[in-house]
Motif scaffolding. Structure first.
Motif, PDB file in Angstrom:
ATOM      1  N   LEU A 151      -3.464  -3.264   1.032  1.00 47.40           N
ATOM      2  CA  LEU A 151      -2.177  -2.963   1.831  1.00 47.40           C
ATOM      3  C   LEU A 151      -1.282  -3.846   1.800  1.00 47.40           C
ATOM      4  CD1 LEU A 151      -1.240  -0.408   3.536  1.00 47.40           C
ATOM      5  CD2 LEU A 151      -2.422  -1.555   5.565  1.00 47.40           C
ATOM      6  N   ILE A 152      -1.464  -5.074   2.069  1.00 46.43           N
ATOM      7  CA  ILE A 152      -0.528  -6.477   2.074  1.00 46.43           C
ATOM      8  C   ILE A 152       0.214  -6.232   1.030  1.00 46.43           C
ATOM      9  CG2 ILE A 152      -0.084  -8.513   2.701  1.00 46.43           C
ATOM     10  CD1 ILE A 152      -1.550  -6.967   5.146  1.00 46.43           C
ATOM     11  N   ALA A 153      -0.386  -6.301  -0.216  1.00 49.32           N
ATOM     12  CA  ALA A 153       0.161  -6.345  -1.523  1.00 49.32           C
ATOM     13  C   ALA A 153       0.889  -5.003  -2.002  1.00 49.32           C
ATOM     14  CB  ALA A 153      -0.866  -6.503  -2.571  1.00 49.32           C
ATOM     15  N   GLN A 154       0.546  -3.986  -1.377  1.00 52.58           N
ATOM     16  CA  GLN A 154       1.482  -2.953  -1.692  1.00 52.58           C
ATOM     17  C   GLN A 154       2.707  -2.856  -0.927  1.00 52.58           C
ATOM     18  OE1 GLN A 154       0.102   1.242  -1.829  1.00 52.58           O
ATOM     19  NE2 GLN A 154      -2.100   0.619  -2.409  1.00 52.58           N
ATOM     20  N   ALA A 155       2.575  -3.482   0.413  1.00 51.15           N
ATOM     21  CA  ALA A 155       3.684  -3.550   1.289  1.00 51.15           C
ATOM     22  C   ALA A 155       4.908  -4.486   0.682  1.00 51.15           C
ATOM     23  CB  ALA A 155       3.291  -3.667   2.594  1.00 51.15           C
ATOM     24  N   MET A 156       4.198  -5.711   0.551  1.00 48.03           N
ATOM     25  CA  MET A 156       5.347  -6.770   0.125  1.00 48.03           C
ATOM     26  C   MET A 156       5.721  -6.557  -1.218  1.00 48.03           C
ATOM     27  SD  MET A 156       3.949 -10.218   2.379  1.00 48.03           S
ATOM     28  CE  MET A 156       5.492 -10.850   1.768  1.00 48.03           C
ATOM     29  N   GLY A 157       4.857  -5.928  -2.350  1.00 49.69           N
ATOM     30  CA  GLY A 157       5.150  -5.905  -3.583  1.00 49.69           C
ATOM     31  C   GLY A 157       6.358  -5.006  -3.849  1.00 49.69           C
ATOM     32  N   GLY A 158       6.667  -4.124  -2.894  1.00 55.96           N
ATOM     33  CA  GLY A 158       7.766  -3.124  -3.094  1.00 55.96           C
ATOM     34  C   GLY A 158       7.395  -1.780  -3.340  1.00 55.96           C
ATOM     35  N   ILE A 159       5.877  -1.394  -3.683  1.00 55.38           N
ATOM     36  CA  ILE A 159       5.927   0.053  -4.100  1.00 55.38           C
ATOM     37  C   ILE A 159       5.621   0.997  -2.706  1.00 55.38           C
ATOM     38  CG2 ILE A 159       3.099  -0.199  -3.702  1.00 55.38           C
ATOM     39  CD1 ILE A 159       3.178   1.233  -6.722  1.00 55.38           C
ATOM     40  N   MET A 160       5.416   0.326  -1.687  1.00 54.12           N
ATOM     41  CA  MET A 160       5.444   1.417  -0.431  1.00 54.12           C
ATOM     42  C   MET A 160       6.844   1.739  -0.138  1.00 54.12           C
ATOM     43  SD  MET A 160       2.757   0.082   2.393  1.00 54.12           S
ATOM     44  CE  MET A 160       3.058   1.163   3.497  1.00 54.12           C
ATOM     45  N   SER A 161       7.736   0.903  -0.480  1.00 55.42           N
ATOM     46  CA  SER A 161       9.199   1.192  -0.109  1.00 55.42           C
ATOM     47  C   SER A 161       9.609   2.255  -0.700  1.00 55.42           C
ATOM     48  CB  SER A 161      10.083  -0.097  -0.363  1.00 55.42           C
ATOM     49  OG  SER A 161      10.293  -0.190  -1.629  1.00 55.42           O
ATOM     50  N   ILE A 162       8.968   2.775  -2.046  1.00 56.18           N
ATOM     51  CA  ILE A 162       9.617   4.093  -2.554  1.00 56.18           C
ATOM     52  C   ILE A 162       8.632   5.178  -2.846  1.00 56.18           C
ATOM     53  CG2 ILE A 162      11.218   2.608  -4.257  1.00 56.18           C
ATOM     54  CD1 ILE A 162       9.315   2.835  -6.497  1.00 56.18           C
ATOM     55  N   THR A 163       7.494   4.893  -2.123  1.00 54.84           N
ATOM     56  CA  THR A 163       6.440   5.933  -1.995  1.00 54.84           C
ATOM     57  C   THR A 163       6.535   6.745  -0.711  1.00 54.84           C
ATOM     58  OG1 THR A 163       4.981   4.625  -3.478  1.00 54.84           O
ATOM     59  CG2 THR A 163       4.005   6.502  -2.337  1.00 54.84           C
ATOM     60  N   GLY A 164       6.295   7.816  -0.767  1.00 58.37           N
ATOM     61  CA  GLY A 164       6.600   8.819   0.467  1.00 58.37           C
ATOM     62  C   GLY A 164       7.733   9.821   0.329  1.00 58.37           C
ATOM     63  N   THR A 165       8.303  10.245   1.405  1.00 58.07           N
ATOM     64  CA  THR A 165       9.190  11.093   1.440  1.00 58.07           C
ATOM     65  C   THR A 165      10.494  10.565   2.497  1.00 58.07           C
ATOM     66  OG1 THR A 165       8.671  12.570   3.107  1.00 58.07           O
ATOM     67  CG2 THR A 165       7.961  12.935   1.001  1.00 58.07           C
ATOM     68  N   PRO A 166      11.710  10.962   2.580  1.00 56.08           N
ATOM     69  CA  PRO A 166      12.571  10.409   3.511  1.00 56.08           C
ATOM     70  C   PRO A 166      11.967  10.822   4.851  1.00 56.08           C
ATOM     71  CG  PRO A 166      13.892  11.508   1.803  1.00 56.08           C
ATOM     72  CD  PRO A 166      12.465  11.715   1.308  1.00 56.08           C
ATOM     73  N   GLU A 167      11.303  11.946   5.004  1.00 56.08           N
ATOM     74  CA  GLU A 167      10.911  12.067   6.196  1.00 56.08           C
ATOM     75  C   GLU A 167       9.444  11.323   6.724  1.00 56.08           C
ATOM     76  OE1 GLU A 167      13.182  14.926   4.655  1.00 56.08           O
ATOM     77  OE2 GLU A 167      11.116  14.483   4.053  1.00 56.08           O
ATOM     78  N   SER A 168       8.686  10.984   5.676  1.00 55.96           N
ATOM     79  CA  SER A 168       7.550  10.418   6.010  1.00 55.96           C
ATOM     80  C   SER A 168       7.940   8.696   6.099  1.00 55.96           C
ATOM     81  CB  SER A 168       6.482  10.454   5.114  1.00 55.96           C
ATOM     82  OG  SER A 168       7.012   9.929   3.964  1.00 55.96           O
ATOM     83  N   GLY A 169       8.784   8.225   5.430  1.00 53.76           N
ATOM     84  CA  GLY A 169       9.003   6.747   5.423  1.00 53.76           C
ATOM     85  C   GLY A 169       8.021   6.291   4.283  1.00 53.76           C
ATOM     86  N   VAL A 211       0.314  -9.722  -4.555  1.00 51.27           N
ATOM     87  CA  VAL A 211       1.711  -9.394  -4.332  1.00 51.27           C
ATOM     88  C   VAL A 211       2.989  -9.440  -5.709  1.00 51.27           C
ATOM     89  CG1 VAL A 211       3.870  -9.873  -3.051  1.00 51.27           C
ATOM     90  CG2 VAL A 211       1.707  -9.939  -1.980  1.00 51.27           C
ATOM     91  N   ASP A 212       2.500 -10.503  -6.424  1.00 48.35           N
ATOM     92  CA  ASP A 212       3.294 -10.532  -7.639  1.00 48.35           C
ATOM     93  C   ASP A 212       2.934  -9.477  -8.610  1.00 48.35           C
ATOM     94  OD1 ASP A 212       4.126 -12.880  -6.581  1.00 48.35           O
ATOM     95  OD2 ASP A 212       3.301 -14.091  -8.202  1.00 48.35           O
TER      96      ASP A 212
END
Length: 398
Positions: A151-169, A211-212
């Motif tokens: 979860l830490i790697a997904q958050a800091m590596g950027g993939i979470m920032s483009i996964t989901g929807t505008p409503e879900s975040g 993270v890398d």
């Protein structure tokens, strides 16, 4: 199940596996699937994931989590705080080709087993670590000492920032790719270091940061931001640059359709009996500019078919696939033909259970699942006798 480990392309490669959880065990699992002799060195209490669910019975030795990523390995129990066991470990590593660990930075140093000492005794040793923020030996991260999970790697590596929807975040990706992708990169690094050793005789340290690894997987956001100064955001199943490249409804679930070029778009319009759409929006730019309008048209058409019907109708000339549940996967002729659902015996009851198979295939070498994950310390005496490391003292963990 394949029975002949010697047929694997990595047959003869000796790997000391000091990993736990998912990232490290997945890396050493890949090596084992490819034929390497992987010895999993565990503390007396075992890898902490042995107790992770799911379980077939309450008191079993390990559950499905451990079974899946520790197949094809042997288990050796050593207490590395004990002088006799540490000496046996050093003897094991002195003859090994590869050591893999995913402890926090400084753990091996505190055990008195740093890379520098181990490589002095074995100059050809390829030593690989997978850590949240990498190892200071290759570059100094300000976060090197901090723990990390998927979860830490997904958050800091950027993939979470483009996964989901505008409503879900931001939403994390379902499987533990923050562990699994760095594990695959680690195997690439290990095999590259072995090739380097073949040329030079030199071993070396292989360092992968979780993270890398996720940033490299999410490379699109880097060039998008660099070229446009725009910060990509979650946008569900759509694509910022392509249409159609999306999920659509079916009678019994969902399908995905990827038809962004002119030929594929025209073919889709023909299947939908809407040639006028191809005429009105003939280019990729026009398709993308009118994506919302066109998405509704395509969705209305797909919703009158089952996902199986759509796959059969479209897939030969329009890239299309059903969104499959694991129940669908168990019925899939593709995964059956590709041996991607392997059965192993439950360690205690003998009951057959299913785990994911090996995706790397060869024409001249055998790979795959040869045997179940080991019981804790199941092979301790066997491994120490093979390497003449039992010594005079009776071992308390045999």
């Amino acid at each position: 199940m394949s029975q002949d480990a010697s047929a694997g392309p990595l047959a003869g490669l000796d790997v000391v596996d000091m990993t736990q959880m998912l990232a490290g065990p997945f890396a050493t699992m890949l090596l084992a699937d490819l034929g390497a002799n992987v010895v999993k060195v565990e503390p007396p209490q075992g890898d902490m994931t042995r107790s992770n669910p799911p379980h077939l019975k309450d008191d079993e030795a390990y559950g499905g989590y451990f079974q899946s990523v520790n197949r094809n390995k042997r288990s050796l129990v050593l207490n590395l705080k004990d002088d006799t066991d540490r000496e046996a470990f050093e003897g094991l590593v002195a003859e090994a080709d590869v050591l893999v660990e995913n402890y926090r930075t400084g753990t091996m140093e505190r055990l008195g087993l740093p890379y520098e000492d181990l490589s002095e005794d074995n100059p050809g040793l390829v030593y690989a670590s997978i850590r949240g923020f990498g190892d200071p030996r290759t570059s100094e991260s300000p976060y090197a000492e901090r723990p990390a999970f998927d979860l830490i790697a997904q958050a800091m590596g950027g993939i979470m920032s483009i996964t989901g929807t505008p409503e879900s975040g931001p939403v994390k990706v379902g499987p533990g790719i923050g562990d699994i992708f760095p594990a695959v990169l680690s195997v690439v690094g290990i095999l590259s270091a072995i090739q380097h050793r073949e040329r030079t005789g030199e071993g070396q340290y292989v360092d992968v940061s979780m993270v890398d690894g996720i940033l490299s997987l999410t490379e699109r956001i880097v060039h998008q931001y660099s070229y446009t100064d725009e910060v990509p955001e979650p946008q569900g199943n759509t694509h910022p640059l392509l249409f159609p490249f999306d999920r659509f409804e079916a009678e019994d679930g969902y399908v995905v359709i990827a038809a962004p070029n002119a030929k594929q778009w025209h073919a889709l319009c023909e299947h939908m009996d809407c040639p006028d759409l191809a005429e009105r929006y003939p280019t990729e730019d026009e398709q993308r500019a009118h994506a919302d309008e066109l998405r509704a048209v395509v969705n209305e058409w797909t919703s009158s078919y089952t996902k199986g019907e759509l796959f059969e109708l479209l897939a030969d000339d329009v890239p299309c696939a059903p969104v499959q549940t694991v129940a669908d996967i168990f019925e899939s002729p593709h995964f059956d033909a590709r041996d991607m659902l392997e059965t192993v015996n439950h360690a205690e009851t003998g009951e057959e259970v299913t785990i994911a198979g090996t995706p790397i295939k060869f024409t001249e070498c055998d790979t795959g699942v040869r045997h179940r994950a080991p019981l804790l310390g199941e092979h301790t005496e066997e491994i120490l006798r093979e390497r003449d490391l039992l010594g005079e003292t009776e071992r308390k963990n045999i």
